[in-house]
Design a protein around this motif. Structure first.
Motif, PDB file in Angstrom:
ATOM      1  N   ILE A   1       0.854  -1.191   0.000  1.00 24.18           N
ATOM      2  CA  ILE A   1       0.000   0.000   0.000  1.00 24.18           C
ATOM      3  C   ILE A   1       0.888   1.239   0.000  1.00 24.18           C
ATOM      4  O   ILE A   1       1.863   1.320   0.756  1.00 24.18           O
ATOM      5  CB  ILE A   1      -0.902   0.025   1.261  1.00 24.18           C
ATOM      6  CG1 ILE A   1      -1.857  -1.174   1.274  1.00 24.18           C
ATOM      7  CG2 ILE A   1      -1.703   1.332   1.332  1.00 24.18           C
ATOM      8  CD1 ILE A   1      -2.622  -1.355   2.574  1.00 24.18           C
ATOM      9  N   LEU A   2       0.565   2.184  -0.855  1.00 21.16           N
ATOM     10  CA  LEU A   2       1.237   3.484  -0.862  1.00 21.16           C
ATOM     11  C   LEU A   2       0.168   4.535  -0.613  1.00 21.16           C
ATOM     12  O   LEU A   2      -0.829   4.583  -1.329  1.00 21.16           O
ATOM     13  CB  LEU A   2       1.911   3.750  -2.215  1.00 21.16           C
ATOM     14  CG  LEU A   2       3.024   2.794  -2.628  1.00 21.16           C
ATOM     15  CD1 LEU A   2       3.392   3.005  -4.086  1.00 21.16           C
ATOM     16  CD2 LEU A   2       4.251   3.012  -1.746  1.00 21.16           C
ATOM     17  N   ALA A   3       0.372   5.378   0.389  1.00 21.43           N
ATOM     18  CA  ALA A   3      -0.645   6.382   0.714  1.00 21.43           C
ATOM     19  C   ALA A   3       0.011   7.727   0.990  1.00 21.43           C
ATOM     20  O   ALA A   3       1.115   7.802   1.542  1.00 21.43           O
ATOM     21  CB  ALA A   3      -1.445   5.935   1.935  1.00 21.43           C
ATOM     22  N   SER A   4      -0.697   8.772   0.581  1.00 19.04           N
ATOM     23  CA  SER A   4      -0.202  10.126   0.790  1.00 19.04           C
ATOM     24  C   SER A   4      -1.382  11.035   1.089  1.00 19.04           C
ATOM     25  O   SER A   4      -2.465  10.859   0.517  1.00 19.04           O
ATOM     26  CB  SER A   4       0.531  10.592  -0.468  1.00 19.04           C
ATOM     27  OG  SER A   4       1.027  11.896  -0.299  1.00 19.04           O
TER      28      SER A   4
ATOM     29  N   GLN B   1       0.775   5.167   7.545  1.00 22.11           N
ATOM     30  CA  GLN B   1       1.584   5.827   6.520  1.00 22.11           C
ATOM     31  C   GLN B   1       1.354   7.336   6.472  1.00 22.11           C
ATOM     32  O   GLN B   1       2.284   8.106   6.251  1.00 22.11           O
ATOM     33  CB  GLN B   1       1.293   5.223   5.139  1.00 22.11           C
ATOM     34  CG  GLN B   1       1.925   3.857   4.931  1.00 22.11           C
ATOM     35  CD  GLN B   1       1.909   3.424   3.486  1.00 22.11           C
ATOM     36  OE1 GLN B   1       1.844   4.227   2.553  1.00 22.11           O
ATOM     37  NE2 GLN B   1       1.959   2.112   3.260  1.00 22.11           N
ATOM     38  N   ILE B   2       0.095   7.757   6.671  1.00 21.50           N
ATOM     39  CA  ILE B   2      -0.178   9.199   6.603  1.00 21.50           C
ATOM     40  C   ILE B   2      -0.159   9.843   7.994  1.00 21.50           C
ATOM     41  O   ILE B   2      -0.467  11.021   8.152  1.00 21.50           O
ATOM     42  CB  ILE B   2      -1.512   9.494   5.873  1.00 21.50           C
ATOM     43  CG1 ILE B   2      -2.716   8.927   6.629  1.00 21.50           C
ATOM     44  CG2 ILE B   2      -1.473   8.969   4.437  1.00 21.50           C
ATOM     45  CD1 ILE B   2      -4.068   9.300   6.028  1.00 21.50           C
TER      46      ILE B   2
ATOM     47  N   SER C   1      -4.750   9.998  -0.999  1.00 25.06           N
ATOM     48  CA  SER C   1      -4.692   9.162  -2.200  1.00 25.06           C
ATOM     49  C   SER C   1      -3.943   7.884  -1.871  1.00 25.06           C
ATOM     50  O   SER C   1      -2.975   7.896  -1.106  1.00 25.06           O
ATOM     51  CB  SER C   1      -3.983   9.896  -3.335  1.00 25.06           C
ATOM     52  OG  SER C   1      -4.777  10.994  -3.746  1.00 25.06           O
ATOM     53  N   MET C   2      -4.423   6.774  -2.445  1.00 26.85           N
ATOM     54  CA  MET C   2      -3.873   5.462  -2.112  1.00 26.85           C
ATOM     55  C   MET C   2      -3.695   4.627  -3.373  1.00 26.85           C
ATOM     56  O   MET C   2      -4.577   4.621  -4.232  1.00 26.85           O
ATOM     57  CB  MET C   2      -4.827   4.726  -1.152  1.00 26.85           C
ATOM     58  CG  MET C   2      -5.078   5.466   0.141  1.00 26.85           C
ATOM     59  SD  MET C   2      -6.667   5.051   0.945  1.00 26.85           S
ATOM     60  CE  MET C   2      -7.837   6.014  -0.007  1.00 26.85           C
TER      61      MET C   2
ATOM     62  N   HIS D   1      -9.035   7.357  -3.937  1.00 26.93           N
ATOM     63  CA  HIS D   1      -8.913   8.720  -3.417  1.00 26.93           C
ATOM     64  C   HIS D   1     -10.100   9.058  -2.522  1.00 26.93           C
ATOM     65  O   HIS D   1     -11.217   8.623  -2.773  1.00 26.93           O
ATOM     66  CB  HIS D   1      -8.851   9.711  -4.589  1.00 26.93           C
ATOM     67  CG  HIS D   1      -8.722  11.144  -4.162  1.00 26.93           C
ATOM     68  ND1 HIS D   1      -7.564  11.661  -3.624  1.00 26.93           N
ATOM     69  CD2 HIS D   1      -9.607  12.167  -4.188  1.00 26.93           C
ATOM     70  CE1 HIS D   1      -7.752  12.946  -3.345  1.00 26.93           C
ATOM     71  NE2 HIS D   1      -8.986  13.270  -3.673  1.00 26.93           N
ATOM     72  N   ALA D   2      -9.834   9.850  -1.492  1.00 21.17           N
ATOM     73  CA  ALA D   2     -10.897  10.362  -0.614  1.00 21.17           C
ATOM     74  C   ALA D   2     -10.594  11.809  -0.267  1.00 21.17           C
ATOM     75  O   ALA D   2      -9.435  12.158   0.002  1.00 21.17           O
ATOM     76  CB  ALA D   2     -10.969   9.537   0.663  1.00 21.17           C
ATOM     77  N   SER D   3     -11.633  12.637  -0.286  1.00 25.34           N
ATOM     78  CA  SER D   3     -11.436  14.049   0.036  1.00 25.34           C
ATOM     79  C   SER D   3     -12.681  14.637   0.683  1.00 25.34           C
ATOM     80  O   SER D   3     -13.803  14.326   0.287  1.00 25.34           O
ATOM     81  CB  SER D   3     -11.112  14.840  -1.241  1.00 25.34           C
ATOM     82  OG  SER D   3     -11.091  16.233  -0.964  1.00 25.34           O
ATOM     83  N   ILE D   4     -12.451  15.499   1.671  1.00 21.41           N
ATOM     84  CA  ILE D   4     -13.569  16.257   2.255  1.00 21.41           C
ATOM     85  C   ILE D   4     -13.429  17.747   1.913  1.00 21.41           C
ATOM     86  O   ILE D   4     -14.104  18.587   2.508  1.00 21.41           O
ATOM     87  CB  ILE D   4     -13.672  16.046   3.784  1.00 21.41           C
ATOM     88  CG1 ILE D   4     -12.359  16.359   4.499  1.00 21.41           C
ATOM     89  CG2 ILE D   4     -14.129  14.632   4.104  1.00 21.41           C
ATOM     90  CD1 ILE D   4     -12.446  16.354   6.031  1.00 21.41           C
ATOM     91  N   VAL D   5     -12.565  18.055   0.929  1.00 18.51           N
ATOM     92  CA  VAL D   5     -12.376  19.459   0.536  1.00 18.51           C
ATOM     93  C   VAL D   5     -12.564  19.690  -0.964  1.00 18.51           C
ATOM     94  O   VAL D   5     -12.374  20.795  -1.455  1.00 18.51           O
ATOM     95  CB  VAL D   5     -10.990  19.995   0.982  1.00 18.51           C
ATOM     96  CG1 VAL D   5     -10.948  20.162   2.496  1.00 18.51           C
ATOM     97  CG2 VAL D   5      -9.853  19.110   0.492  1.00 18.51           C
TER      98      VAL D   5
END
Length: 324
Positions: free
Chosen positions: A198-201, A319-320, A214-215, A227-231
């Motif tokens: 898994i790579l996450a940022s 990771q994040i 993003s993963m 991807h997940a976003s609340i903005v």
């Protein structure tokens, strides 16, 4: 299998609980026996709207109600583990809103409580039970698009810190990953299983929760880009592509009312599969069937499935560098 009314209790009476309760009314052999909120006026209002037989100002009182068989836990993320375990210690079955816990260790404790007290437990991954997702998994398993080698899925919307306080609250387990990132991770897991890597940022808020994450999930011969976003928002379609075609789940994919099948870049077929009510009804039916069959877990979203997804979440969280 007997066909009697299953008696439900609901703790945490926010927006998701309202949607859940309205779907509960659609199920013939379901009864809303009790609701609980620390704010009694909220319990009265909610109970009145959804025909609950009893309203409580304490979660413990609901857990002690001898008539309640299964409790739906819809409180903020940080209380899921303790409340689920307490309910099971009181002999109640539990449907716990996702994510089931903010740590893998807590997820394990919840599953152990289910086994110890012989009570049904399931994470409330409603998307697993909606007709379109059931049908897509069936098609994939029967080779409709060959070997899956790519998944693209996101869940994003523009949240407001003023209107969506809980989302931005570190103490309540806020942020993109735990609130909505769990959905794209879930899709990758149900199609491809546990990833090899898994790579996450993430982009963080000043309070250290993630605003967007993003993963990339790496498998033997497949990748998922998630991807997940609340903005910020997105089209919220999901693509599952294989060696012989691809499937596109309608937006918003996590409650898709259908999907399209593509072969050789041409749209070959369109499938329409609406949900009953908002879509929570399908997981409610599954819980009730399991209880009537004396099962402590669902074969479609098992204890191990819940733990696997929690383990994937834990890796991304680490990771994040989330503070939970």
């Amino acid at each position: 299998m007997e066909n009697r009314k299953i008696k439900w209790g609901i703790v945490g009476l926010g927006n998701i609980a309202r949607q859940f309760a309205s779907d509960l009314l659609l199920i013939e052999n379901a009864e809303l026996t009790a609701v609980a909120s620390r704010d009694f006026s909220k319990a009265e209002q909610f109970g009145g709207k959804f025909n609950a037989l009893r309203m409580y100002n304490s979660y413990d009182l609901l857990f002690e109600d001898p008539e309640v068989e299964i409790v739906y836990i819809a409180t903020p993320h940080n209380s899921h583990a303790e409340l689920s375990i307490k309910a099971m210690e009181n002999g109640k079955h539990v449907l716990c809103e996702k994510p089931m816990a903010l740590s893998y260790n807590d997820a394990e404790r919840m599953v152990e409580a289910s086994k110890k007290h012989n009570t049904f437990f399931m994470e409330a991954f409603w998307t697993r039970f909606i007709p379109s997702v059931q049908d897509v998994l069936h098609k994939i398993n029967n080779g409709a698009i060959g070997n899956v080698n790519y998944i693209k899925a996101d869940f994003a919307f523009h949240g407001s810190e003023i209107e969506n306080k809980r989302l931005f609250d570190k103490e309540l387990g806020g942020g993109a990953l735990f609130d909505i990132g769990v959905y794209p991770l879930f899709l990758s897991y149900i199609v491809l299983g546990n990833p090899k890597q898994i790579l996450a940022s993430a982009i963080k808020h000043k309070n250290n929760i993630d605003l967007q994450t993003s993963m990339i999930l790496q498998y033997e011969s497949a990748q998922s880009v998630l991807h997940a976003s609340i903005v910020s928002d997105s089209d919220m379609k999901a693509v599952i592509a294989g060696t012989e075609g691809r499937i596109e789940l309608n937006a918003p994919w996590f409650v898709a009312d259908g999907y399209s099948l593509f072969k050789n870049e041409e749209k070959e077929a369109v499938f329409t599969l609406p949900t009953l009510g908002k879509g929570y009804s399908h997981e409610i039916i599954e819980c009730q069937n399991c209880i009537l069959n004396n099962q402590i877990e669902s074969e479609f979203w098992s204890h191990q499935n819940c733990l696997d997804l929690s383990g994937i979440m834990e890796e991304v969280k680490n990771q994040i560098e989330l503070p939970f």
